[in-house]
Enzyme design. Structure first.
Site, PDB file in Angstrom:
ATOM      1  N   HIS A 133      58.212  15.815 124.437  1.00  0.00           N
ATOM      2  CA  HIS A 133      57.053  16.006 124.797  1.00  0.00           C
ATOM      3  C   HIS A 133      56.370  16.329 123.467  1.00  0.00           C
ATOM      4  CE1 HIS A 133      54.350  18.726 125.570  1.00  0.00           C
ATOM      5  NE2 HIS A 133      54.207  19.918 125.591  1.00  0.00           N
ATOM      6  N   CYS A 178      50.568  13.222 125.625  1.00  0.00           N
ATOM      7  CA  CYS A 178      50.727  14.872 125.212  1.00  0.00           C
ATOM      8  C   CYS A 178      50.250  14.519 123.414  1.00  0.00           C
ATOM      9  CB  CYS A 178      52.005  15.636 124.705  1.00  0.00           C
ATOM     10  SG  CYS A 178      53.208  15.018 125.199  1.00  0.00           S
ATOM     11  N   TYR A 185      77.655   4.590 123.323  1.00  0.00           N
ATOM     12  CA  TYR A 185      75.790   4.865 123.441  1.00  0.00           C
ATOM     13  C   TYR A 185      76.046   4.584 121.813  1.00  0.00           C
ATOM     14  CZ  TYR A 185      76.662   6.815 128.080  1.00  0.00           C
ATOM     15  OH  TYR A 185      77.014   7.400 129.460  1.00  0.00           O
TER      16      TYR A 185
END
EC number: 3.4.19.12
Length: 854
Positions: free
Chosen positions: A814, A333, A221
């Site tokens: 979001h 959004c 990662y």
């Protein structure tokens, strides 16, 4: 009044049944946000299938002569319980599935309606009831019945086609390798536990290759956790495509990844493939979190969601003009937040909202496809207050309960479809980068404002770049147009903690450790500004003064200050292994800003400029150069790019950089162009070029050297698009300049706009004008060609809005925005509009400032 049967017979020839490909607008008025749920319902033209609210249907009838409409009204059904979680709060139920709008997924409110449909004949709005229809001829009954059935049942509305109400991120496709997967008969048997990576002994994030049974660790990662990439490296060496994640195997299935298809997949023969290596799928138990569970945990980033949405406080709902919510159409959004902010800018209000009546009167026959009409419709919907009303509570028949924060709001379906049409990302329902959408929309405004005021000029400014050759101390000045200031985030300037502590806290959160502290780096805004203004060192700069590569410094300053300034915090970046990541930082962004110290000064007294000599072209060392003072050139004609040169010279490209880019999944030709146009200066510069040109129409087209013909139709004498010329001229450039830009970019508008803004210093020395005169001949007979229209003024600003992002990348999460209205901060969270108690100004992504008048 005439008999309704006779009237219907008279208009029968105008009634059409929708065919495949017809756009059926049965959910939204083309000129307003009226819908079947609105008062008066929606009238769908039975010929064009456009929808109109009660206030606009008479206008459509008068302009087109159409008389037959399908009148659709919907009444909301009462629900037994309301799961609304209140303003600003995340879903109450913890999601267990990477999905939207389905059981176990992220919650999306679904409404249930009762629908009533009638045929109405204008201008008297005569209703054709079912009893009336029963008395009419079979021809009439069949035509009306077919149309109604086709519109209501068979044909998807445009909004339904473009909007995914339910999205399941766990739906996986069957791997093309599963059915015929070859498994080596090597006698290898895998134990039910105690696994280790065969290369590095790692005991977690382990994957077993289903061809040879090798147990290896997964990918690393961005923060250094995860694995060491050994399973991936094994695939690159062997091309064995499928691997299963050990610890996720249960009788119901397991995580299977296809390296060849680069995705999580299904393997219908998984029990058989596991049994080959001695694994009984029916007896296995889950001991590791699945990839879906890890992704869900990442999307519920601790701390950020609650702070940005101001959870934990009771927010007061607001209603009225300029306080209208927008429905989320499925990851829209980013669009909602950007448009809310733009329509607080006076330029956009005066261009579109003040002229709404004139725009509607001049709208074409299909207003759903007209940019100006749809932008004006959206602006009026946001500012008028007509739709800023509390959403009805289905459990409160008497309307006695307090407002919940949710609004009726507007659903910008037509607008989203129009601005996203043809775009590879904005035409989808995937989450997008708000900054990229802002630039995309500004670009559309530029194209559509060929006459009259251009509201995007409010953001347009000039940037001056000063490059100083460190060997000769001579300078070069260039100017370019920009709309956004990208502010770097110097993580090494954090005032509260070290980088190691930040990485450790992030790793614990991603592993689901609920006790992990929320450690967020605090970066001073002054440090970000310093990083922006400090000189950048260019190590491979070709200096025309010394005729060689040397070191130079580049300083960036404002050549003009816009009326409204947009600052982007560069939170989204790449790790050392090019895995995208988001920097979780807190920056003390100020309410007022003075950029006067960053004003460009231009050439300094006594400062010498670098000679205007082009660098030598990149070429292979074993090719004879023709056309450069060679057999096809002379001292007076030192042509760097003759046609013969284009045929005989191929650019020298850094193969390792090209390979690295290709391994990331980018097209080969795009990678070659990235390396070429950045002068072989390394992977960072090439990657930045790719990110800035991914939307180019010729992104994957073969590399063509500047000045070379890429085929038929690309010669300098090619006829240019008048529409493209008009678009560039409308931006303040001359026709000659527009012509040169289009010819330099093979008549591709997007590339021409980029070219002209990056060659402002070359425009005054054009060799040949449109009329064929030389620059010297025409110099005395006309004014200098105009440049782009920019506004200028004092560099002092005040903050009036900011957009925040929650999540780990631009592809998920979001967006919400906060806007200052009448000295009160207001949070716009899709349909929820509330007074903000604690605006999280330190966690924003895009900041909007307006000039303070002196």
């Amino acid at each position: 009044m005439a008999d309704v049967g006779e009237v219907l017979m008279s208009v029968l020839s105008t009634i059409r049944v929708p065919k495949p490909g017809d756009r059926v607008h049965k959910d939204e008025c083309a000129l307003s946000f009226s819908s079947p749920e609105s008062e008066g319902g929606l009238y769908v033209c039975m010929n064009s299938f456009l929808g109109f609210g009660s206030q606009y249907v008479d206008r459509h009838h008068a302009r087109t002569g159409q008389r037959a409409y399908l009148h659709i009204t919907r009444t909301r059904k009462a629900k037994d319980d309301d799961n609304n979680s209140g303003s600003g709060h995340p879903p109450k139920k913890k999601p267990t599935r990477l999905a939207i709008g389905i059981e176990g997924g992220f919650d999306v409110e679904q409404e249930q309606y009762e629908e009533d449909v009638k045929v109405v004949i204008l201008p008297d709005r005569q209703e054709v009831t079912s009893d009336d229809l029963a008395t009419m001829s079979d021809v009439v009954k069949e035509r009306v019945r077919c149309l109604a059935y086709s519109v209501l049942v068979v044909s998807d509305s445009v909004s339904h086609t473009l909007q995914v109400q339910q999205w399941d991120g766990e739906v996986r496709q069957e791997s093309r390798h599963a059915a015929d997967l070859k498994q080596l008969d090597n006698g290898l048997k895998i134990p039910p536990s105690g696994w280790r990576c065969e290369v590095c002994d790692l005991q977690e994030n382990l994957w077993m290759n289903l061809t040879d049974g090798k147990v290896l660790c997964g990918r690393r990662y961005f923060d250094g956790s995860g694995g060491n990439n050994h399973a991936l490296l094994h695939f690159q060496e062997t091309a064995y495509p499928l691997a299963v994640k050990l610890g996720t195997i249960t009788p119901d299935g397991a995580d299977v990844y296809s390296y060849d298809e680069d995705d999580m997949v299904l393997d219908s023969k998984l029990p058989e493939h596991l049994a080959h290596f001695g694994i009984d799928m029916m007896t296995m138990e889950k001991t590791e979190r699945t990839m879906t569970e890890l992704e869900i945990a990442v999307n519920q980033r601790v701390g950020e969601w609650e702070v940005i949405q101001e959870s934990g406080t009771t927010l007061r709902p607001l209603f009225g003009p300029g306080l209208t919510g927008m429905k989320n159409l499925g990851n829209s959004c980013y669009l909602n937040s950007v448009m809310q902010v733009l329509f607080t800018v006076p330029d956009f209000q005066s261009k579109y909202v003040s002229n709404i009546d004139k725009i509607i009167d001049e709208a074409p026959s299909d207003p759903s496809q007209d940019f100006k009409t749809q932008v004006a419709k959206l602006g009026y919907g946001l500012l008028s207050g007509e739709y800023s009303k509390p959403a009805p509570d289905p459990g409160d028949e008497n309307g006695a309960s307090e407002p919940r924060g949710d609004q009726i709001g507007i659903a910008p379906r037509m607008f989203k479809a129009l601005v996203g049409r043809g775009h590879p990302e904005f035409s989808t329902n995937r989450q997008q980068d708000a900054q990229e959408f802002l630039l995309h929309f500004i670009n559309m405004v530029e194209r559509n404002c060929r006459s009259g005021p251009n509201p995007s000029e409010a953001f347009r400014f000039l940037v001056e770049e000063r490059i100083v050759c460190q060997q000769s101390q001579k300078a070069k000045y260039t100017q370019r147009v920009d709309y956004i200031v990208q502010l770097p985030v110097p993580m090494d300037q954090a005032t509260n903690t070290g980088e190691r502590e930040l990485q450790e806290a992030e790793r614990r959160r991603e592993e689901g450790d609920t006790t992990a502290p929320t450690v967020r780096a605090q970066i001073p805004f002054t440090a970000c500004m310093a990083a922006l203004s400090e000189p950048e060192v260019l190590t491979d700069f070709w200096s025309s003064a010394v005729q060689a590569k040397t070191t130079a410094t580049k300083t960036t300053r404002f050549a003009s200050f816009p009326d409204h300034l947009v600052i982007q915090i560069k939170k989204f970046t790449f790790g050392l292994d090019w895995v995208p990541k988001k920097l979780d930082v807190s920056i003390d962004v100020p309410d007022t800003l003075d950029l006067s110290a960053l004003c460009a000064t231009g050439q300094q007294p006594g400062e010498e400029l670098l000679p205007e000599v082009a660098p030598p072209p990149l070429m292979t060392p074993d090719v004879e150069v023709k056309g450069i003072l060679g057999s096809h050139g002379n001292d007076e004609d030192d042509s760097l790019y003759s046609p013969l040169l284009c045929q005989s010279v191929s650019p020298v490209l850094d193969d390792s950089t090209v390979s690295q880019l290709c391994e990331m999944g980018f097209p080969l030709e795009a990678c070659r162009k990235a390396v070429y146009y950045t002068g072989n200066t390394g992977i960072d510069a090439a990657m930045n070029w790719i990110m800035g040109h991914m939307d180019d129409p010729d992104f994957s087209a073969p590399l063509v050297l500047p000045g070379c013909s890429s085929g038929a139709g690309t010669t300098p004498t090619e006829s240019l698009s008048e529409e493209h010329l008009a678009t560039i001229v409308s931006m303040g450039f001359s026709r000659d300049q527009a012509t040169k830009a289009l010819r330099a970019t093979s008549n591709v508008l997007d590339r021409a706009v980029d070219w002209i803004f990056s060659h402002l210093d070359d425009l005054e020395s054009m060799d040949v004008s449109e009329g064929g005169r030389s620059a010297a001949e025409s110099e005395g007979g006309r004014e200098p060609p105009p440049g782009p229209r920019v506004r200028d003024g004092p560099g002092k600003y005040e903050l009036f809005a900011f957009i925040s992002h929650m999540g780990t990348s631009t592809m998920c999460g979001h967006y919400v925005c906060h806007i200052k209205k009448d000295q009160q901060w207001v949070i716009f969270n899709d349909q929820k509009v509330c007074a903000s108690e604690k605006p999280p100004k330190d966690l924003g992504y895009l900041y909007f400032y307006r000039r303070v008048a002196e």
